[in-house]
Motif scaffolding. Sequence first.
Motif, mmCIF file in Angstrom:
data_model
loop_
_atom_site.group_PDB
_atom_site.id
_atom_site.type_symbol
_atom_site.label_atom_id
_atom_site.label_comp_id
_atom_site.label_asym_id
_atom_site.label_seq_id
_atom_site.Cartn_x
_atom_site.Cartn_y
_atom_site.Cartn_z
ATOM 1 N N SER A 133 12.970 3.239 -5.118
ATOM 2 C CA SER A 133 13.543 1.941 -5.499
ATOM 3 C C SER A 133 13.141 0.843 -4.520
ATOM 4 C CB SER A 133 15.069 2.040 -5.583
ATOM 5 O OG SER A 133 15.611 2.440 -4.339
ATOM 6 N N GLU A 134 12.927 1.219 -3.232
ATOM 7 C CA GLU A 134 12.501 0.242 -2.235
ATOM 8 C C GLU A 134 11.008 -0.034 -2.339
ATOM 9 O OE1 GLU A 134 13.739 1.449 1.631
ATOM 10 O OE2 GLU A 134 15.817 1.808 1.034
ATOM 11 N N LEU A 135 10.261 0.932 -2.878
ATOM 12 C CA LEU A 135 8.819 0.785 -2.998
ATOM 13 C C LEU A 135 8.434 -0.004 -4.244
ATOM 14 C CD1 LEU A 135 5.898 1.639 -2.161
ATOM 15 C CD2 LEU A 135 6.254 3.713 -3.509
ATOM 16 N N LEU A 136 9.139 0.245 -5.351
ATOM 17 C CA LEU A 136 8.758 -0.360 -6.635
ATOM 18 C C LEU A 136 9.388 -1.741 -6.803
ATOM 19 C CD1 LEU A 136 9.178 2.816 -8.861
ATOM 20 C CD2 LEU A 136 7.056 1.891 -7.923
ATOM 21 N N PRO A 137 8.659 -2.688 -7.417
ATOM 22 C CA PRO A 137 9.178 -4.058 -7.560
ATOM 23 C C PRO A 137 10.217 -4.211 -8.668
ATOM 24 C CG PRO A 137 7.005 -3.889 -8.543
ATOM 25 C CD PRO A 137 7.277 -2.558 -7.895
ATOM 26 N N LEU A 138 10.351 -3.214 -9.564
ATOM 27 C CA LEU A 138 11.275 -3.312 -10.682
ATOM 28 C C LEU A 138 12.285 -2.185 -10.636
ATOM 29 C CD1 LEU A 138 8.664 -4.040 -13.510
ATOM 30 C CD2 LEU A 138 10.043 -5.714 -12.255
ATOM 31 N N SER A 139 13.452 -2.403 -11.256
ATOM 32 C CA SER A 139 14.488 -1.373 -11.305
ATOM 33 C C SER A 139 15.004 -1.265 -12.738
ATOM 34 C CB SER A 139 15.635 -1.720 -10.344
ATOM 35 O OG SER A 139 16.220 -2.960 -10.702
ATOM 36 N N GLY A 140 15.899 -0.306 -12.945
ATOM 37 C CA GLY A 140 16.413 -0.084 -14.290
ATOM 38 C C GLY A 140 15.620 1.009 -14.981
ATOM 39 N N GLU A 141 16.333 1.782 -15.821
ATOM 40 C CA GLU A 141 15.730 2.956 -16.467
ATOM 41 C C GLU A 141 14.471 2.596 -17.255
ATOM 42 O OE1 GLU A 141 16.575 7.224 -17.006
ATOM 43 O OE2 GLU A 141 17.654 5.693 -15.890
#
Length: 313
Positions: free
Chosen positions: A87-95
């Motif tokens: 989650s800290e590496l990727l720019p987007l969140s959410g399933e």
Amino acid sequence: MDNSSRHERLANRIALILLQLFKDGAVSRCELASRFKVTERTIYRDLNRLGEFVTCSKAGVYRISMQNEAEHKLPSLESLSEKTGLSELLPLSGESSLRNILTAIEYKRIKILPLPPETLDSEQQKNIFSSLDKAIKESLVCIIHYKGKVRTLHPYRLMNLKGVWYLAATDAELMIKAFRLSAIEWLDVKKSTFTPDSDIHDYLDSEDDAWFSMNKMEVMVEVLPGITRYFERRNILPQQKIISKTPDGKLIVSTRIAHRDQLFSTLRFWLPNVRIVSPRAEANAFAAQLSQYISHLAQENDLVTDNVSQDNA
């Protein structure tokens, strides 16, 4: 007061507490009391109704008991992303966004290069990994042969830190330590069990290095403007926090360490753009270590120069 109203409020509190437990993994008795505007004693009674479903630390933090972990239930992508650090590496969140990113990785529209990992290739290492996972889940005492010694351990967690797999476990003195999995020569999982300490789980949640200690020292470090961007975009030092930035661009960062060698080896890489501000004892020790190294290097250079002169004579 109407009993039905009281029971409704109780049911509502417990439902919201359970939701937070499943979402965050832990709840604080003090924070819950403030949230629901009741006493901590009321929250204590509420949580006691959950019985063995939760465990409590000395600081009043409750988490789901590992014995109640759901069988054959895969975690959500969002939960997996948070717990693995993605989650800290990727720019987007959410399933939905995470599924799109995974699809993009599969079809090579996105490429992620992790740290070079230490692989567990042998069947023995793979069996040790699986056996330790089971021992952690069931709180089973383990005996290992590690670096020439037989040790009795209470296993708490398998952790991949900077590409290397470690077992986080307490030893005979109940001190939390990190044991590199590839260095475990053999493992014997006993049938006897132990009672996990919730405080150790709380500590491991915040640990980002293999230098384990529940009594860490805080050190303040000054970073010069030429390299501050590296410290601002990711944590270079253990449990790093940026405290302030001066008008001329210097950073003051804090780091929490178990031993000075954990910090000194990293600071040497960034010289001459870093210095220890406090504690003064650590600043002096670092300067003394550098002086000793420079003196040793000068002696080695003089020796090489003398040998070259003799060869040319």
